[in-house]
Enzyme design. Structure first.
Site, PDB file in Angstrom:
ATOM      1  N   CYS A 113      19.978 -22.101  56.499  1.00  9.50           N
ATOM      2  CA  CYS A 113      20.544 -22.894  55.400  1.00  9.50           C
ATOM      3  C   CYS A 113      21.557 -23.918  55.924  1.00  9.50           C
ATOM      4  CB  CYS A 113      21.143 -21.974  54.337  1.00  9.50           C
ATOM      5  SG  CYS A 113      21.503 -22.838  52.783  1.00  9.50           S
ATOM      6  N   HIS A 221      16.320 -18.397  53.124  1.00  5.21           N
ATOM      7  CA  HIS A 221      17.245 -17.280  53.334  1.00  5.21           C
ATOM      8  C   HIS A 221      16.525 -15.990  53.699  1.00  5.21           C
ATOM      9  CE1 HIS A 221      21.102 -19.101  52.116  1.00  5.21           C
ATOM     10  NE2 HIS A 221      20.329 -19.907  51.407  1.00  5.21           N
ATOM     11  N   GLU A 223      17.551 -13.722  55.612  1.00  5.02           N
ATOM     12  CA  GLU A 223      18.501 -12.609  55.756  1.00  5.02           C
ATOM     13  C   GLU A 223      18.579 -11.744  54.502  1.00  5.02           C
ATOM     14  OE1 GLU A 223      20.786 -15.201  53.195  1.00  5.02           O
ATOM     15  OE2 GLU A 223      19.514 -15.652  54.917  1.00  5.02           O
TER      16      GLU A 223
END
Length: 255
Positions: A113, A221, A223
């Site tokens: 990001c 994203h 994660e």
């Protein structure tokens, strides 16, 4: 072999009248559970950080997302507007030299990001703000909902280029992701290869051309869904493998 360390640069944030050096937990958790490495957090200092001293002690770099944006003075001659913010000058000053030195030294890097934007700017690229206002570009911004699972929901398709570094990890073709942003790469840095595009043409992933080790940036994203989403798991696993390989090679040199 002991687990290697990766560095995660912190954000400089204000809470209840105090200032903090903070990293969202989802990145720490993904580093531990997805990449199987141990994260070290470094402060966001405008001056005082030593990139080489930091990199001497770690085996990888993980750049997290953030609610702040890279200050336009790093990639544009124009003055910063309030709507381009919020900014984090300490993080900018910390990350830019850290990225360049990590790549020069061949230390694995995963940029997410804000991280992909930092990677692009550090290598000479530019960013576009409020891309949802451009003709033909979708609204990639985070949905205004309280439930994080909904806000970070996997809802968007990106096309991973055949033969790319990312294709060797995720496979080429369509991959479903959770991309949440209003800034994006405008001009890609000369040293970056575009690895994946959204269906509206927005750059969603890059790799560093000629990198000595794993060096990938993604606008989405991964994660958040480590442990539940296969592409997210694969990306963090590949980063972890690269970090362990670097740590192993470093240990052999010093043995």
């Amino acid at each position: 072999m002991a687990k290697p360390f990766v560095v995660i640069p912190a954000d400089f944030r204000a809470f209840d009248g105090n200032v903090w050096h903070a990293v969202p937990h989802q990145y720490v958790r993904a580093a531990v559970e997805g990449a199987e490495v141990l994260p070290l957090l470094i402060p966001a200092l405008e001056t005082g950080n030593d990139p080489d001293a930091i990199l001497d002690r770690v085996d990888g770099v993980l750049l997290s997302g953030s609610r702040t944006n890279v200050h336009p003075s790093y990639y544009s001659d124009g003055e910063a507007r309030d709507l381009d913010g919020p900014f984090d000058i300490g993080r900018d000053a910390t990350v830019m030299p850290l990225v360049r030195r990590a790549l020069e030294r061949g230390i694995p890097l995963l940029a997410i990001c804000r991280g992909i934007q930092e990677l692009n700017v550090a290598l000479g690229g530019t960013l576009a703000s409020d891309i949802q206002e451009q003709p033909g570009i979708w609204d990639h911004r985070k949905p205004d909902v309280p439930e994080l699972d909904t806000a970070y929901g996997i809802r968007q398709t990106v096309l991973v280029k055949e033969g790319s570094c990312l294709a060797s990890v995720l496979g080429a073709g369509e991959v479903r992701v959770n991309s949440l942003h209003r800034l994006a790469i405008s001009k890609a840095a000369p040293q970056l290869a575009i690895e994946a595009l959204a269906e509206d043409g927005t750059v969603e992933a890059v790799s560093v051309i000629g990198a000595k080790a794993f060096a990938v940036g993604v606008q989405w994203h991964p994660e958040y869904w480590v442990g539940k989403d296969t592409p997210s798991n694969k990306l963090f696993a590949a980063f972890g493998e690269a970090v362990r390989a670097y740590a192993d090679s470093k240990a052999k040199v010093t043995a």
